[in-house]
Design a protein around this motif. Structure first.
Motif, mmCIF file in Angstrom:
data_model
loop_
_atom_site.group_PDB
_atom_site.id
_atom_site.type_symbol
_atom_site.label_atom_id
_atom_site.label_comp_id
_atom_site.label_asym_id
_atom_site.label_seq_id
_atom_site.Cartn_x
_atom_site.Cartn_y
_atom_site.Cartn_z
ATOM 1 N N LEU A 44 0.840 -1.208 0.000
ATOM 2 C CA LEU A 44 0.000 0.000 0.000
ATOM 3 C C LEU A 44 0.869 1.250 0.000
ATOM 4 N N GLU A 45 1.895 1.253 0.841
ATOM 5 C CA GLU A 45 2.779 2.418 0.936
ATOM 6 C C GLU A 45 3.459 2.716 -0.397
ATOM 7 N N ILE A 46 3.820 1.670 -1.127
ATOM 8 C CA ILE A 46 4.509 1.858 -2.402
ATOM 9 C C ILE A 46 3.640 2.648 -3.370
ATOM 10 N N PHE A 47 2.328 2.414 -3.340
ATOM 11 C CA PHE A 47 1.424 3.155 -4.219
ATOM 12 C C PHE A 47 1.455 4.660 -3.923
ATOM 13 N N GLY A 48 1.846 5.029 -2.726
ATOM 14 C CA GLY A 48 1.844 6.444 -2.367
ATOM 15 C C GLY A 48 3.219 7.046 -2.245
ATOM 16 N N SER A 49 4.257 6.288 -2.590
ATOM 17 C CA SER A 49 5.626 6.791 -2.388
ATOM 18 C C SER A 49 6.239 7.250 -3.700
ATOM 19 N N GLY A 50 5.969 8.495 -4.059
ATOM 20 C CA GLY A 50 6.566 9.048 -5.270
ATOM 21 C C GLY A 50 6.145 8.316 -6.512
ATOM 22 N N GLY A 51 4.918 8.562 -6.966
ATOM 23 C CA GLY A 51 4.399 7.879 -8.138
ATOM 24 C C GLY A 51 5.202 8.148 -9.390
ATOM 25 N N PRO A 52 4.966 7.378 -10.442
ATOM 26 C CA PRO A 52 5.691 7.565 -11.700
ATOM 27 C C PRO A 52 5.605 9.011 -12.186
ATOM 28 N N LEU A 53 6.680 9.510 -12.737
ATOM 29 C CA LEU A 53 6.797 10.832 -13.340
ATOM 30 C C LEU A 53 6.896 11.955 -12.327
ATOM 31 N N GLU A 54 6.928 11.649 -11.033
ATOM 32 C CA GLU A 54 7.087 12.688 -10.028
ATOM 33 C C GLU A 54 8.567 12.928 -9.762
ATOM 34 N N ASP A 55 8.873 14.094 -9.188
ATOM 35 C CA ASP A 55 10.259 14.426 -8.893
ATOM 36 C C ASP A 55 10.793 13.678 -7.678
ATOM 37 N N ASP A 56 9.908 13.265 -6.779
ATOM 38 C CA ASP A 56 10.320 12.548 -5.579
ATOM 39 C C ASP A 56 11.033 11.262 -5.972
ATOM 40 N N ASP A 57 12.031 10.856 -5.176
ATOM 41 C CA ASP A 57 12.799 9.657 -5.538
ATOM 42 C C ASP A 57 12.053 8.364 -5.248
ATOM 43 N N GLY A 58 10.880 8.441 -4.642
ATOM 44 C CA GLY A 58 10.049 7.262 -4.479
ATOM 45 C C GLY A 58 10.340 6.434 -3.260
ATOM 46 N N VAL A 59 11.354 6.782 -2.476
ATOM 47 C CA VAL A 59 11.690 5.971 -1.315
ATOM 48 C C VAL A 59 11.927 6.846 -0.093
ATOM 49 N N ASP A 60 11.065 6.694 0.896
ATOM 50 C CA ASP A 60 11.263 7.317 2.202
ATOM 51 C C ASP A 60 11.799 6.216 3.108
ATOM 52 N N THR A 61 13.090 6.268 3.395
ATOM 53 C CA THR A 61 13.714 5.154 4.112
ATOM 54 C C THR A 61 13.361 5.114 5.593
ATOM 55 N N SER A 62 12.505 6.004 6.063
ATOM 56 C CA SER A 62 12.081 5.944 7.464
ATOM 57 C C SER A 62 11.366 4.628 7.767
ATOM 58 N N ALA A 101 -6.254 4.488 7.558
ATOM 59 C CA ALA A 101 -5.493 5.745 7.543
ATOM 60 C C ALA A 101 -4.474 5.748 6.409
ATOM 61 N N LEU A 102 -3.796 4.615 6.210
ATOM 62 C CA LEU A 102 -2.799 4.533 5.150
ATOM 63 C C LEU A 102 -3.467 4.629 3.776
ATOM 64 N N VAL A 103 -4.605 3.979 3.617
ATOM 65 C CA VAL A 103 -5.335 4.048 2.351
ATOM 66 C C VAL A 103 -5.693 5.488 2.020
ATOM 67 N N GLN A 104 -6.195 6.225 3.004
ATOM 68 C CA GLN A 104 -6.572 7.623 2.782
ATOM 69 C C GLN A 104 -5.353 8.484 2.449
ATOM 70 N N GLN A 105 -4.214 8.135 3.006
ATOM 71 C CA GLN A 105 -2.985 8.884 2.749
ATOM 72 C C GLN A 105 -2.454 8.614 1.342
ATOM 73 N N VAL A 106 -2.575 7.354 0.914
ATOM 74 C CA VAL A 106 -2.010 6.921 -0.368
ATOM 75 C C VAL A 106 -2.916 7.281 -1.549
ATOM 76 N N ALA A 107 -4.222 7.283 -1.328
ATOM 77 C CA ALA A 107 -5.197 7.419 -2.415
ATOM 78 C C ALA A 107 -4.973 8.630 -3.317
ATOM 79 N N PRO A 108 -4.688 9.833 -2.789
ATOM 80 C CA PRO A 108 -4.502 10.977 -3.699
ATOM 81 C C PRO A 108 -3.352 10.793 -4.690
ATOM 82 N N THR A 109 -2.242 10.208 -4.226
ATOM 83 C CA THR A 109 -1.107 9.980 -5.126
ATOM 84 C C THR A 109 -1.479 8.987 -6.213
ATOM 85 N N LEU A 110 -2.127 7.891 -5.821
ATOM 86 C CA LEU A 110 -2.513 6.890 -6.811
ATOM 87 C C LEU A 110 -3.573 7.440 -7.760
ATOM 88 N N ALA A 111 -4.493 8.268 -7.258
ATOM 89 C CA ALA A 111 -5.521 8.866 -8.113
ATOM 90 C C ALA A 111 -4.879 9.698 -9.222
#
Length: 254
Positions: free
Chosen positions: A141-159, A174-184
């Motif tokens: 689930l977290e991967i879907f919200g961690s710097g989606g394709p074509l974004e400037d973010d490197d996609g990995v928050d090592t925390s 809570a995680l679904v609600q956090q991830v959903a906007p990026t995946l949308a």
């Protein structure tokens, strides 16, 4: 301890994961270029009703995929199709979804997200993690919200290497609600490529395969680092990984 105390095989693996991260967007960019025209223009042309549906419906798709991923991957009779099974699935789904334009493309979304999820679970299994466990599915689930394709973010928050969430209904929600906007936002780009009937079939297959490549790359990085952290400590692995990212970036700029 310093990163120099990491064994040679760990250093090699970390270097490979850092290089994978740098290359992860490549297939997505090539697929988007192949579609032709400006994807941003097509994205802006999506009907407002479709945008609202993405905003409100993505979280529900993620919830269902999370539950289904636990049921399917834990089934003892499920055959192991390997990576090719996921590729065939998303390519076929993307082609069928794009053939009829936006209408069929919207219907295809839940199945495609579920296949992406399953592909990431398979990667987790390759690194020795239980694909059906709550912890593995939360990471997917977290991967879907961690710097989606074509974004400037490197996609990995090592925390995540040193964080352990108590998995229950509330944390999943809570995680679904956090991830959903990026995946949308990612799904919006995908739909923009599939919006033209018939032509959208080829675009849908290509974009789906590119996104599958991206999310499996992210899964390799996340689960690869996670396994290394369990053996060598999160702090040392994180420091070496970030040092490798800087080194690769400097090498390409020189």
């Amino acid at each position: 301890m310093t990163t120099a105390t990491l064994p040679p095989d760990a250093l090699v693996e970390i270097s490979a994961l850092a290089l994978r991260l740098k290359r992860a967007n490549g297939p997505v960019m090539r697929a988007m270029s192949a579609i032709g025209g400006k994807i941003e223009t097509r994205l802006a042309a999506l009907p407002q009703s479709v945008r609202r549906l993405l905003e409100t419906g993505t979280a529900e798709i993620l919830q269902k995929s999370y539950r289904l991923a636990g049921q399917v991957s834990a089934h003892p009779a499920l055959p192991d199709t390997g990576g090719w099974g996921h590729r065939v699935g998303v390519a076929t789904g993307g082609a069928l979804g794009g053939f009829g334009g936006l209408g069929t493309a919207l219907l295809e979304l839940p199945a495609t997200i579920t296949v992406f999820f399953g592909a990431m679970q398979k990667v987790a299994g390759d690194y020795g993690f239980d694909p059906a466990s709550d912890d593995t599915r939360m990471t997917c689930l977290e991967i879907f919200g961690s710097g989606g394709p074509l974004e400037d973010d490197d996609g990995v928050d090592t925390s995540f290497l040193s964080t352990r969430l108590a998995v229950n209904g509330a944390t999943v929600q809570a995680l679904v609600q956090q991830v959903a906007p990026t995946l949308a936002a990612v799904l919006g780009r995908k739909l923009a490529g599939q919006a033209v009937p018939v032509f959208g079939a080829a675009a849908g297959a290509g974009v789906n395969l590119a996104y599958l490549s991206y999310y499996t790359d992210m899964a390799h990085i996340r689960f690869g680092l996670k396994r290394l952290a369990e053996h060598h400590g999160a702090a040392r692995v994180e420091a070496q990984f970030r040092a490798e990212i800087v080194r690769i970036g400097s090498r390409r700029e020189s």
